[in-house]
Each structure stands twice: as C-alpha cells, then as structure tokens.
Design a protein around this motif. Structure first.
Motif, short mmCIF file in Angstrom:
data_model
loop_
_atom_site.label_atom_id
_atom_site.label_comp_id
_atom_site.label_asym_id
_atom_site.label_seq_id
_atom_site.Cartn_x
_atom_site.Cartn_y
_atom_site.Cartn_z
N ASN A 262 0.82 -1.21 0.00
CA ASN A 262 0.00 0.00 0.00
C ASN A 262 0.86 1.27 0.00
OD1 ASN A 262 -2.48 -1.28 -0.07
ND2 ASN A 262 -2.63 -1.45 2.15
N ALA A 265 2.32 1.58 -3.45
CA ALA A 265 1.28 1.99 -4.40
C ALA A 265 1.00 3.48 -4.30
CB ALA A 265 0.00 1.20 -4.14
N TYR A 266 1.00 3.99 -3.07
CA TYR A 266 0.77 5.44 -2.89
C TYR A 266 1.91 6.25 -3.50
CZ TYR A 266 -0.02 9.92 -0.60
OH TYR A 266 -0.23 11.26 -0.36
N SER A 313 -2.45 -2.07 -5.37
CA SER A 313 -3.55 -1.71 -4.47
C SER A 313 -4.72 -2.68 -4.56
CB SER A 313 -4.04 -0.30 -4.77
OG SER A 313 -3.05 0.66 -4.49
N GLN A 401 -12.81 3.92 -8.48
CA GLN A 401 -11.82 4.99 -8.33
C GLN A 401 -12.19 6.14 -9.29
OE1 GLN A 401 -9.17 4.93 -5.98
NE2 GLN A 401 -10.50 3.26 -5.30
#
Length: 473
Positions: A262, A265-266, A313, A401
């Motif tokens: 995570n 991914a950010y 993600s 998203q």
C-alpha cells in the motif's frame, strides 16, 4: 529454450562480427534483427501452446544457476524488441548517406538488442543488474554518436545511470545477505516485512526509477533523447526505458511483502500523477520538437506507473493487462514519433516546433506518421493507446476509483494539447519550397509503419488479451 538462447546469441554474435568486418555491419544488423523476429514469433507460439518455458544456464541447480524464463509477457516483449530493431535498422540504413550516421551505431544497436533480450528473459536479481548495466552503457554510447553537442547530455545520462546502478546493487546485496538467494522464484514469499527488506526495496526502486526516468527522477532523459540521432532516440524511448520498468514490476509483484504494497502503491501513484500532468505541461511548453517528444515519454510513462500502483492496491488482472498494453502501444507510437520528427528535422533543417509550419504540405507522409502515432498517445480509438486506456478505465470503474477516472481525462487533454500543437501548426500554410525539394520517401514510410502497427493493435485486441490472460490465469 534453444529459441531463447538464439535471441541473445544472434545479436551478440552479429555485434562481434561487425567489429571484425565493418563493411558487412548493415547487412548483419538487418539479418540479426530479422532472425530474432522469426525466433521471437516461434517462441511466442511455443509459450501459447505449452506454457511458460524455463532454462537454467550452465545446468546448475536453481540456487546457483541463472534462471531464464519465457512467459507470455516476456515473449511479447522479445517480439516487440526484435520488430522495432528491424524497423529502426531499416530507417538507419535508408538515411545512412544523408545523415552520416557513425559506423559504431550498428554494433552498438545490435549489442543493445542482445542486452534487452537477455533482460526480458532473466529471473535473477544479479543477472538483471548485469543486463541493465550493459543496456545503460550501450545507450550512453549511442547518445554520443551525435558528436560534441551530445556529450554533455550523455555525461549526465552516464552519471545518473551509474548512481542508479549503485543503488540497485546495494539493495540486491542487502537482500542476498539476508536471504542467501538471488533467484526470483526462490525468493518469492521469503521476504519479511522488516527494516532491512524495506531499505533494500527502497534502494532497488530508486535505482530502477532513475534508470527508467520516472518522474521526478527524469532530469537526464529530455536532453539525452533530444540530442541523440533519430534512430537512437527511437530505440531509447521505445525500448530502453521499459527495461527498468520490467524489473520494477517483477520486484514488486513477486518479492515485496504484502505489508509494503500500500505504501509503494501510494508513492507510485504520486509519481504517476506528477508525470501525467507536469511532464505533459513541460512537453506543451518546450520550443523544440524533439524535446517535446522526449518530455512526452516521461508523461506517457505515468500511465505505466499508475497501472503498477493500481496492481499493487487492488490486485485486479485488468490493471496488469493495461500495464503491458501501455508498454507495447507506447513503444510503437514513440518509435514512430521520433523517426518522423527526426526525418522532418534533417530534411527541413529545423529544430523548433514553430519551424514545422506547413510541414503537412512539404513532408505530408512524415507528418501523417507523427499525427497517427500521436493519436495513439492521446488515446484516440481504435488505436493501441485507446485499447490500453479502455482496459484501465474498466478497471478503475470496477474499483470505484472515480477521481482517477477524472485524472485520466485531464491527462488525455494535456496529451492532446501538445500533440495538436504540432499538428495544427503543420497544417498552416507552408512557405514556398525550392523547385528541387524532394524528400526521401522510404524513411518516411518506415516511420509510418510502427504508427500503423499501433493502430492495428485494436484489431488484434482479443488475441492480445488472450495472451495476457494466459499469463494472469
């Protein structure tokens, strides 16, 4: 896997023979690229029929041997590399007399193909480093073929590349010291979520991002790609920057502990947004045509970064398919863009975008190639770029998203702005040309071929998705 060995040995042997018999260099390069195209096609068919193929170099056990693996994605990349080398070699041969391309281009480009093919096949962290280092050294040498004007960009490229290599190698050393293996399948599932693993992955990622010129670590790319000869720029933008991306995907999808995904991914998402928007604006503002195409490379790599972030993600196969579709579509489109812009620059003797006024009338075929390739970069249907974006949009809708859907729309508008900046100007009224003005047609046709190929991707969307689905199943 004898086919895989041939894909590396043939261009490597061709490069050595070119050094011994320089007069045969052009023929050897074309023959090597053609043979590699045939072998890559056969390997792709073999993988589809029998599944993933493996080879342990030297016959050692997996802990000591260098593992080569050919899956469906690897086979597609092998074929893409061979086809583009064949097209670029044909273009270089067609403009050899006019552009006075250095004789070193031929063995270097063949060596570039060999290192790329070995990189796609490798599944060992240190062997990947060796292939990446060879790829970087050859790429820097190719940039210098433009002469004195390219020395400064080439030096910056070299320094960034060496620092990136040190980062990557230090990260690999940390992993080897902690886990005692470098083979990716052996390491899969073994890495623990601790500070040492985190430091190793950060160093490896930093090195690969520098090599791939991911935003904001892209400072070396625009000047280097713009200064290189057109055939070299096409190879660098279409293929060379994809090598580090390939390794980065392998590392984060097969090695990284789930606890780190995570955060990674950010970070990739932030870089992707910066590339799509800020690098796109830089392409829109630059006054030079080849620099515009170079900044476009940084911007378009943002789609690959975004796809990787979404893969980590959400773990949806649709994002993996979108990533590799972007890689293939971008490679074909960017090769066409650099070859067509390079052809117009050399024929018309201009460097600035403003000087391309009326190019649709003076060099209609080259400008058509640029416009067709640019349409794929924008994502106009039914191009390969549209196919990749459509697959990603479906995944974003599935993952709910909606903000990223809006980001993709804005990024598409930015891409359209810098592509149409050139196209609209080219359709303005041309200045009168000399009566004996007669640009070469063969190089323009060769620049058009990859642009047409990227639009043909949509017509082969089902077979492509089926091949990628085989890898994801």
């Amino acid at each position: 896997m004898s086919l895989a060995l041939g894909l590396v040995i043939i261009p490597l042997l061709a490069a050595l023979l070119m050094l011994l018999w320089p007069r045969l260099a052009r023929g050897l390069q074309l023959a090597a690229a053609l043979l590699c195209t045939i072998l890559a096609t056969m390997l792709l068919q073999l993988v589809q029929q029998e599944g993933s193929q493996q080879l342990f170099i030297g016959g050692w056990n997996p802990l000591l041997a260098i593992r080569w693996q050919a899956d469906s994605v690897t086979a597609l990349l092998l074929l893409l590399s061979a086809v583009l080398h064949l097209l670029v070699s044909g273009y270089a041969l067609a403009v050899q007399q006019r552009d006075k391309l250095a004789a070193a281009f031929w063995p270097l480009s063949s060596l570039l193909l060999a290192s790329l093919q070995a990189l796609w096949l490798s599944r060992d962290l240190f062997n990947l480093y060796v292939c990446l280092e060879l790829l970087g050294m050859v790429a820097v040498a190719l940039v210098t073929l433009s002469g004195d004007k390219a020395m400064r960009p080439a030096l910056h490229y070299l320094l960034f590349s060496l620092f990136a290599s040190l980062c990557y190698l230090l990260g690999v050393a940390l992993l080897y010291g902690a886990y005692g293996a470098l083979d990716l399948p052996l390491l899969q599932g073994q890495l623990q979520a601790n500070s040492l693993t985190a430091a190793a992955l950060v160093l490896i990622t930093l090195g690969l991002m520098l090599k791939a010129a991911w935003w904001p670590l892209h400072l070396w790319l625009p000047a280097a790609h713009a200064a290189a000869p057109a055939p070299v720029s096409a190879l660098l933008s279409a293929l060379v920057v994809k090598g580090p991306l390939f390794i980065l995907v392998l590392v984060w999808t097969t090695l990284a502990p789930a606890a780190f995904l995570n955060v990674a991914a950010y970070a990739f998402l932030v870089c992707a947004l910066g590339a799509l928007l800020l690098a796109g604006v830089a392409a829109l503002r630059t006054p030079y045509s080849k620099t515009l195409v170079a900044y476009s490379t940084v911007a378009q790599l943002g789609y690959a970064m975004l796809a990787l972030a979404l893969m980590l993600s959400f773990n949806l196969p649709v994002f993996t398919a979108a990533l590799w579709l972007f890689v293939m579509a971008h490679a074909l489109a960017k090769a066409a863009c650099f070859l067509s812009i390079g052809e117009m620059q050399q024929t018309l003797g201009v460097k600035k975008v403003a000087q391309l006024k009326g190019a649709s009338q003076t060099m209609p075929l080259a400008m058509f190639a640029f416009a067709v390739a640019g349409g794929s970069l924008i994502g106009l249907p039914p191009s390969g770029g549209f196919l990749a974006k459509w697959v990603m949009l479906l995944g974003l809708w599935q993952a709910q998203q909606y903000f990223l859907l809006l980001v993709l729309l804005v990024a598409t508008l930015v891409s359209a702005a810098y592509i149409f900046r050139v196209v609209v100007l080219a359709f303005d009224r041309a200045e009168p040309t000399a009566p004996d003005f007669s640009p070469q047609l063969l190089p323009q046709w060769l620049a058009l071929l990859p642009a047409l190929a990227v639009w043909a991707m949509a017509f082969f969307s089902m077979p492509l998705l089926a091949i990628l689905q085989q890898e994801l199943s």
